[in-house]
Design a protein around this motif. Sequence first.
Motif: not given
Length: 713
Positions: A386, A390, A433, A439
């Motif tokens: 994270e 992405p 993302d 998200k």
Amino acid sequence: MYRLLSIALCSVAALAQQFVGEVLVREESGALRPAPGVRVFWQHGTEGAVTDPHGRFRLQWHGADTLRVRSVAYGTLDTLLLEPPRDTLRLVLAGTYALPELKVEATPPVISAAPVKTEVVTVRQLEQSACCTLAESFEKSPGIEAFSADAATGIQQVQLLGMHGKYTQLLLEAVPVPIGVTSPYQWELIPGQLLQEISVSKGATSALFGASGITGVMSVKLRQGEQAPRLFANTYTNTNGRVELNGLGGRSSTESALLGYLHARWQPWLDRDRDGFAEMPAVRHLLLMGRVFHQGTWEHQLLGSAVLGDYRAGSLEQGDSAYPVTVQIRQAWALGKASRELTDAVQLGFQGLLQGGELRTRLGGRYYEGQELAALARALLRIGQEKETPVRAILVASLLWQHRRERLRDSLTYELAAPVPLLPGLSAELMWDPFPSVKFIAGVSGELWGRVLRLSPRVNLSVEPSDWIVLRLGGGTGYRQPVLAELLPALANSRRLELALPGLESAWNAGASLTLHLPVLGSFWTLDAEYFRTEFRQQWVEDMDWGARRLRVEMLPAKADHVLLLLDGAIAPLEFRLAYRWWNSRAPTGGRWQPRALIAPHRVLWTLNLPLAENTWQVSTTLVWTSSGRIPSTADNPDSLHWGERFPARLRVNAQLLRRFGALELYAGVENLTNALQSPAILARPGSPYFDASMVWGVLEPRFLYLGMRWSR
């Protein structure tokens, strides 16, 4: 529900997301010494730690955020971290007490920052409740409710999104707990005072935990590592005769831990109406648990527990008309986890759970016996980090073996076994993302039921256009296999049982929520609104609407709508929470669609918490108002045994006063100050063909005072 996904890999395969730090205090001479017992937590998250006797702590990386250090003895410190520390993070406190900082210290938010709607119950909130089981831990929760299931067995029910808690998947230390014969008592078997945190993600959450979490996932985290004191003791007693003892002891550091847990409860039966029938059972309950943890190249954890429980209620006198109630619970389990970082972006983890249990129950002339043995093995692979990549993915392969036998003896004998002894499964979840404020999580779990592959797809979306607003959307499908033990609360009566053995329950759930975090009067206020819809194509329904002397149990469709409005904030030093909940739960009982019986459609929760005298005193209150609701018809009974068509609204008030003396905390309080009780609790006397102890809609335990003590070092 990325936070729970992180917990799953964090407990088994997320060492790359953790860092080690130490807190030091500078003395007047300029020398530095360790600062034990200091709280370290993220400003915009729920993760936190307490420094060990050497001032060290280990914390999960939360992303770019302000790391807060708070200590009454040594002062405060805020440090902005933009990336995970590569070496041990050193934090130095000036050693002076800063009263203004303490006064404006923020309480962790009730709604976490996770992409999936997640409600958090922290150890601080757990300590503001009287006592002591997992079910009783939700006293101040705006969205989760617990109450007595009947006036005989002592089972505590938990409800979420207008549905029974059995549709919420329970995770113990991030490991899914299989459905079994002791599941109806699972909310009673876990002591709240030994918990560090409870996280409840609502709706069709992650696919990684299987398909049985239709209305949500509840993750239970025990006190451990830096968050566990070296020694902890808690005693509790109340004027209704209940006595509890909770203990924790061992050695822990940032690298290893050896901990032991103890929970013991004794409670006499309670016959408040003095009619010769105990509405609340006499309880003898003992839990022993141990934990071993070690961190090296691999992180290893091993937990084991044994539970003994005995419940006795029903008729207090013997004779031809007696209705004895006995419950005997025996449960043991062992849980193991191991994890390792393969590369900076790849982590591997393994989980294992071995569980055995036995439940024996007598309800008058009805007898239930259930035995089970289950083994669960899971392998987890996480790809990506994270904030770094992405697109990330998590893969889970699982294998569940179950041996379960249940027998219910009534006028007929019913037997049920695990439909599929060996259940292989594979789950995958993709996290994307596309923008920093968006998200997207999509996943699917698949299980092979014999020759049939059953899939459960789930999708969740989180949009955060600014730091103070979050929009969440989600939906998916789920299914689960019921067990006969789930019927026990509905069997506490003399009704004629018409039972169709269950098939597979299947449903879908979808929901949306809007959360605002606003700076008001020197603190953050949370405003939240959520809506969820759950619809069962097939649900095993206990139907009391075919007559006052009949109980039909069959597969039917069912629906539930849930709305929750929440305001959570502080006007320093006063903290408050105000919540309104509406449920519209329906099923075609009695041959027609109608609201579910014994459920209050409306509920208002108001909590206040006031720390005083530099946080050495604390006053907290809880007010809960619930509306009237429908009662199954008793028109078939004689006139003297008629209940009304609806039960009344009621107001329940709880209050607590706490005093801190360093490592010692003393607390006293009152529960159910208004003495809002269901009266009568049972219909007719035991031995009567009209006897019914299963129609419970209100509080059974009368007003009581309590005293408690907590000590840690």
